[in-house]
Design an enzyme around this catalytic site. Structure first.
Site, PDB file in Angstrom:
ATOM      1  N   LYS A   1       0.858  -1.185   0.000  1.00  0.00           N
ATOM      2  CA  LYS A   1       0.000   0.000   0.000  1.00  0.00           C
ATOM      3  C   LYS A   1       0.892   1.231   0.000  1.00  0.00           C
ATOM      4  O   LYS A   1       1.418   1.631   1.030  1.00  0.00           O
ATOM      5  CB  LYS A   1      -0.936   0.052   1.213  1.00  0.00           C
ATOM      6  CG  LYS A   1      -2.046   1.087   0.951  1.00  0.00           C
ATOM      7  CD  LYS A   1      -2.586   1.762   2.170  1.00  0.00           C
ATOM      8  CE  LYS A   1      -1.763   2.887   2.700  1.00  0.00           C
ATOM      9  NZ  LYS A   1      -1.650   4.088   1.846  1.00  0.00           N
TER      10      LYS A   1
ATOM     11  N   GLU B   1       9.977   1.328  10.323  1.00  0.00           N
ATOM     12  CA  GLU B   1      11.005   2.354  10.069  1.00  0.00           C
ATOM     13  C   GLU B   1      10.256   3.676  10.183  1.00  0.00           C
ATOM     14  O   GLU B   1       9.460   3.998   9.313  1.00  0.00           O
ATOM     15  CB  GLU B   1      11.611   2.248   8.662  1.00  0.00           C
ATOM     16  CG  GLU B   1      11.611   0.868   8.029  1.00  0.00           C
ATOM     17  CD  GLU B   1      12.726  -0.012   8.513  1.00  0.00           C
ATOM     18  OE1 GLU B   1      13.679   0.539   9.080  1.00  0.00           O
ATOM     19  OE2 GLU B   1      12.632  -1.229   8.353  1.00  0.00           O
TER      20      GLU B   1
ATOM     21  N   CYS C   1      13.626  11.460   6.187  1.00  0.00           N
ATOM     22  CA  CYS C   1      13.529  10.958   7.573  1.00  0.00           C
ATOM     23  C   CYS C   1      14.803  11.235   8.356  1.00  0.00           C
ATOM     24  O   CYS C   1      14.761  11.475   9.555  1.00  0.00           O
ATOM     25  CB  CYS C   1      13.215   9.471   7.564  1.00  0.00           C
ATOM     26  SG  CYS C   1      14.389   8.503   6.618  1.00  0.00           S
TER      27      CYS C   1
ATOM     28  N   GLU D   1       9.316  16.306  14.819  1.00  0.00           N
ATOM     29  CA  GLU D   1       9.719  16.183  13.417  1.00  0.00           C
ATOM     30  C   GLU D   1       8.877  17.131  12.569  1.00  0.00           C
ATOM     31  O   GLU D   1       7.650  17.129  12.654  1.00  0.00           O
ATOM     32  CB  GLU D   1       9.500  14.740  12.936  1.00  0.00           C
ATOM     33  CG  GLU D   1       9.996  14.541  11.515  1.00  0.00           C
ATOM     34  CD  GLU D   1       9.791  13.118  11.001  1.00  0.00           C
ATOM     35  OE1 GLU D   1       8.750  12.516  11.295  1.00  0.00           O
ATOM     36  OE2 GLU D   1      10.682  12.630  10.293  1.00  0.00           O
TER      37      GLU D   1
END
Ligand code: NAD
Length: 495
Positions: free
Chosen positions: A189, A265, A300, A399
């Site tokens: 997905k 992750e 990331c 973040e």
């Protein structure tokens, strides 16, 4: 590399896939629903893509289970599987410009990064994973002489893979290449913000000889297709790349359903430390700018926290501003563009709010600022740098996933390490020093899955990629990724 005009010409012939890929064929979502895929550069409609939900998940899981149990892929000799995957890699290479173009149109990253990084890295990952699979030997345990114990590695079964939008092709390939090489049947997905390249490569996989039902792709939203996959009892393993918030939800879904194994992750807030023994301040400043402004900061491992020794702070800041000014946002199809638009309006607004919060909390704006949005002009944002930041500020702790950098200073090595580790995340870290002992000493103490010394972001398929703490538990790339898509079995034989 093609010119801007050549990319435009290729674009005019481009046929974009827009349906789900189940059992080796494109199909509409059972509900008939679609969602819009928007080009963030000019906000034009690229495609209306099948919006899958639990009904489509049921179909894809059934196809994946049937293909797995038939043994058509899972029991194929590893050497043969390798050749199919190599053929697929060759086909992808033949279509490399098309794949580069699709991701640039879909999420706004620069075409030169696609051509120089994402596509070759993805091909390398696929070829490397394929090459490994007929070299994965089992073991014989050192039992007594009356018994023989074999330890073998087997494919897991049906693996669901959920990916983000920031490196659409590459994040997908880091997971599907080892998962397929190991003999699993997969359901991918991709992110609803960048689903197109995943659909195209699935079609090419069938062309290369990957059997029907082995590689399925379900475009759709997280709360529909993603959640249904994560809760499905027919899915044995879930591999995820994305935010830490969603990663936590997936662990809950696994617990609520069949205890499927979950590899995560997740997000990051990586620190970059610059020590006063660094003898090339200009290179370090350039490196620090690359570490936050690459891919519009939508990385990331972006080093969004920068700590500079107070003795070199001022000279470093001057070099950093020079380096940052080279990142001028522009049309990502232009090969000289280093920075495209952010992925969508939502991300643009989120990042803008972080910039405003940094101003409100008293950080000093050195470059950039809250961008102005003009309807239809794309989601462009300039590099933004704050000094005089501290760990009480929200934009230093959370973040952001945009081109926003917080600069702080330190006086001692101990202080630098403590500041670097003061984060819930633990993905990457960079440090700049010319003292070899310090490099090793600090690296050991940094709470991060990856540390770069005098560089940032480098790596290839041979090294694992992943983090600790709220940045997740899994590793992509290298043998460690292959292992994560296999199960260990032991067989004890009385002789
Ligand atoms: P996200 O978590 O919002 O979405 C990731 C994927 O999860 C998407 O496909 C989304 O549709 C799906 N999803 C969302 N809600 C879900 C739910 N309830 N159930 C199941 N699936 C769901 O992340 P994003 O915005 O796409 O990507 C950015 C994030 O990814 C950042 O946090 C970034 O740090 C992280 N990231 C991590 C790595 C790494 O290797 N550690 C690499 C790239 C990106």
């Amino acid at each position: 590399m093609k010119t801007y005009q050549e990319w435009q010409a290729l674009r005019s012939h481009l046929v974009l896939p827009n349906q789900a890929y189940i059992n080796g064929a494109f199909v509409a979502a059972q509900s008939g629903e679609t969602f819009d895929c928007i080009n963030p550069t000019d906000e034009s409609l690229l495609a209306q893509v099948a919006s899958c939900d639990s009904a489509d998940v049921d179909l894809a899981v059934a196809a994946a289970q049937a293909s797995f149990r038939s043994g058509v892929w899972s029991e194929m000799a590893p050497g043969k599987r390798k050749r199919v995957l190599q053929k697929w890699a060759d086909l992808l290479e033949q279509h490399q410009d098309e794949l580069a173009l699709i991701d640039t149109l879909d999420m706004g990253k620069s075409i030169s990064e696609m051509v120089n990084i994402d596509v070759p890295d993805s091909l390398d990952c696929l070829r490397w994973s394929a090459e490994c699979i007929d070299k994965l030997y089992g073991e014989i345990a050192p039992t007594n002489s009356q018994n023989l114990a074999l330890i073998s590695r087997e494919p897991l079964g049906v693996v669901a893979i959920i990916t983000p939008w920031n490196y659409p092709l590459m994040m997908v390939m880091w997971k599907i290449a080892p998962a397929l090489a190991a003999g699993n049947s997969i359901i991918l997905k991709p992110s609803e913000k960048s689903p197109l390249s995943a659909l195209r490569i699935a079609q090419l996989a069938t062309q290369a000889g990957v059997p029907d039902g082995v590689f399925n792709v379900l475009p759709g939203f997280g709360h529909t297709a993603g959640k249904a996959l994560a809760l499905h009892h027919g899915v044995g393993t879930l591999a995820f790349t994305g935010s830490s918030r969603v990663a936590g939800m997936l662990m809950q879904y696994a617990g609520q359903s069949n205890m499927k194994r979950v590899w995560l992750e997740a997000g990051g807030k990586s620190p970059c430390l610059v020590f006063d023994d660094c003898n090339d301040i200009k290179a370090a400043a350039k490196g620090a700018a690359t570490a936050i402004f690459t891919n519009q900061g939508e990385v990331c491992i972006a080093c969004s926290r920068l700590y500079v020794h107070s003795r070199i702070k001022d000279v470093f800041m001057a070099e950093l501003l020079n380096a940052a000014r080279e990142y001028v946002p522009g049309d990502p199809l232009n090969p000289s563009t280093k920075m495209g638009p952010l992925v969508d309006k939502n991300q643009f607004e989120t990042v803008s709010r972080f910039i405003q919060s940094a101003i409100d909390e008293g950080a000093k704006l050195e470059l950039g600022g809250v961008p102005e949005y003009q309807t239809g002009q794309g989601f462009f944002m300039s590099p933004t740098i704050f000094s005089q930041a501290n760990h009480q500020m929200r934009f230093v702790q959370e973040e952001i996933f945009g081109p926003v950098l917080a600069v702080m200073s330190f006086d001692t090595e101990e202080e630098a390490i403590a500041l670097a580790n003061d984060s819930k995340y633990g993905l990457g870290a960079a440090l700049w020093t010319n003292d070899l002992s310090r490099a090793h000493r600090v690296s050991r103490r940094l709470e991060a899955g990856m540390v770069w010394i005098n560089t940032w972001g480098d790596g290839d398929t041979t090294v694992p990629f992943g983090g600790v703490k709220a940045s997740g538990n899994g590793r992509d790339k290298s043998w460690h990724a292959l292992e994560k898509y296999t199960e260990i079995k032991n067989t004890w034989i009385r002789l």
